[in-house]
Structure formats: structure tokens, C-alpha cells
Design an enzyme around this catalytic site. Sequence first.
Site, PDB file in Angstrom:
ATOM      1  N   CYS A 142       0.807  -1.223   0.000  1.00  0.00           N
ATOM      2  CA  CYS A 142       0.000   0.000   0.000  1.00  0.00           C
ATOM      3  C   CYS A 142       0.840   1.273   0.000  1.00  0.00           C
ATOM      4  O   CYS A 142       0.545   2.220  -0.749  1.00  0.00           O
ATOM      5  CB  CYS A 142      -0.967  -0.006   1.189  1.00  0.00           C
ATOM      6  SG  CYS A 142      -0.218  -0.464   2.758  1.00  0.00           S
ATOM      7  N   HIS A 234      -2.481   6.601   4.416  1.00  0.00           N
ATOM      8  CA  HIS A 234      -1.039   6.620   4.678  1.00  0.00           C
ATOM      9  C   HIS A 234      -0.460   7.956   4.218  1.00  0.00           C
ATOM     10  O   HIS A 234      -0.704   8.395   3.081  1.00  0.00           O
ATOM     11  CB  HIS A 234      -0.334   5.498   3.913  1.00  0.00           C
ATOM     12  CG  HIS A 234      -0.623   4.120   4.430  1.00  0.00           C
ATOM     13  ND1 HIS A 234      -1.358   3.879   5.565  1.00  0.00           N
ATOM     14  CD2 HIS A 234      -0.252   2.891   3.948  1.00  0.00           C
ATOM     15  CE1 HIS A 234      -1.441   2.562   5.764  1.00  0.00           C
ATOM     16  NE2 HIS A 234      -0.774   1.955   4.806  1.00  0.00           N
TER      17      HIS A 234
END
Length: 334
Positions: A142, A234
Site C-alpha cells: 500500500c 497513509h
Amino acid sequence: MKVAVLGATGVVGRTFVKLLENHPWFKVEKLVASERSAGKRYGEIVEDSPEEFKDYTIIGLKEFLEDPGVDLVFNALPASISKEVEEKLAQEIPVFTNARSHRYDEDVPILVPEVNSDHLKLVEVQRKRRKWRGFIVTNPNCSTAILTVSLAPLRAFGIKKVRVATMQAISGAGFSGLSAYAIHDNVIPFINGEEWKIENESRKILGKFTGDKVEPAEIEVAAIATRVPVLHGHTEAVFVELEKFDIEEIREAFENFDPLRSLELPSYEKPIVYTEIPQPRLHRDRGKGLTVTVGRLQEISGGIKYVVLGHNLVRGAAGGSILNAELAYKLGII
């Protein structure tokens, strides 16, 4: 096309299911999970299930493998069991996977459509080499997915070195990956295996397809990965050494980067939006989670620094994998 989602009750699996609701090309026929969930209605296990899937009966993995009956598979199973499952299915069926099991195989692409669409040519190499009718396409870790989208416009300026510190959301660890006690009021400056993935997957994604494999980019990449008490999204602080650079040209390169625009893919969203101060709570859902936000762009000695933010479950996982499949479908590979 008839599709199945493997690991449909997990964090990433649930995201696959939500994103595939009313998809114009891919019709979800089977939701597959562990034997303990088999036979139950999906809505019993997943309370926020889309209405379309609430009454679907969950199929156990063993039963599914005996008779898949679909045209395409999205895999959100744990890496610990994915390798054999993917290889069995890929003998006949295309597999688009979030698992890391085959990312580093020479004939398997790690695909980010806006960055390295030409790496899909590895599919033909893979089919010939393994004598498969299907194939495996992986999407990256990710953090790597978010990072490489932001690095792609910088290739024109000659990337030499990349340094990145990630601040990763707790959903990246799955339902049981972190206890509330561990993450509350805390930052954990270690995620097992994450830094290696960022450093090596980025170089493969940014590498050159040579006809039968990908030559990794000759770029130095160093990462520090941390877990922070954010639910989704993130955030990454990135420092890039470049062969040449002009700060205004780089800002324009970020804002103008849009290589998939003309393809009319169902999940298409503009890949990068510039906002001076990216924040997970404000910006993670941009472009239905597929758009990354870049900001804090500044010149430093030998290059630039900036912050990039993206939704780890969408751009960094299920959404990226669906976009991979859409690209392959559009190009006639499936």
C-alpha cells in the site's frame, strides 16, 4: 465478466466488495472466505455490506477451488495461503491479487496503471513460460502504491535517490493487526517487512520492461515505516534527489499527470491532486480513494521534498487491483 472475491470478509476484501457494487464490467458472482464463514449470509458477517451482496451465501475456499466457475478472481487472502491458491487458479483464470506472494517473480508484474502499464506485457511471458491460460497480476504494498504514483511525474527530471518516511494508518494492519492499547497515544517506528517492500517494489515498478522481464530502476530507495493512530490513509514524507529540477515545472508535472484519462476506465480518477497541507481526515477519500494528494513541495539541496497522502485500502489495495483489471480488460488481455 463473472468475478469472485477471495477473502471477502477481511478489511481489504470488504473494500473490494464495496468498490465492485454495480460495476459495469465485472459482476460479482461469488464471495469466498474461510470455512468458519462458509454457508452464512454475507450480511451476517459484514454489517455494512452493500445491499446487493447482503444475501449472498459465503463460499468456503476449499469448495471454491474445486469449481471456481468465474472469469476473473480478485484475491484478498493472506499471503500465507495465497501462493498455492493463486497458482492453481491462474492455470485457467486471471488473478488480480493484493497478496505479496508473487510480486517478486520475474514474470509477474507489480502493476500501478498510471505508472507502468507497459509491464502488463509480462502476462504473455508468464503464460508461455508457465503454460497457463490465466495469469497473475499483483498490485504493490500500500505505501509503495501511493509513493510510486507521486514519483512517476518526476521521472522526466531524472530520479537518483529517494528517501521516504511513512506514517501508516492502523487499517493497514488488518482487523487484528494492532491492539488499541499498542497504538493509542503512540507511534510505532517499525512495521515488519515494510521497508524492504517499499525499497524493492518501487524499483521494480519504476523499472524498464525489456521484452521478457523488468530491469529494476537504478534508483537508490531508502525507507522508514511507522504506524500512527490514524484509521485510514497513509501519509509519506518524501525526499528526492534529481538530475535536474525546477520547482514550478515539478508542481506543473504533478498537476498535469493523468495518463489514463482517455481510456474511459470505470474506476478512473485523476491520480494526483496538489494541496499544500495533505491530511488523512480531509483528503484520503479524494477520487473515491484512488486520488493521492501531494503537498508541501519545497526545493532542497540536489532536489525536492514533499508530502504525499493516499487511501491505503483503495489506492493501496482493492481499488488499485480493480483498476489493474480494468486496464487489462480495456487492452484486450482478458
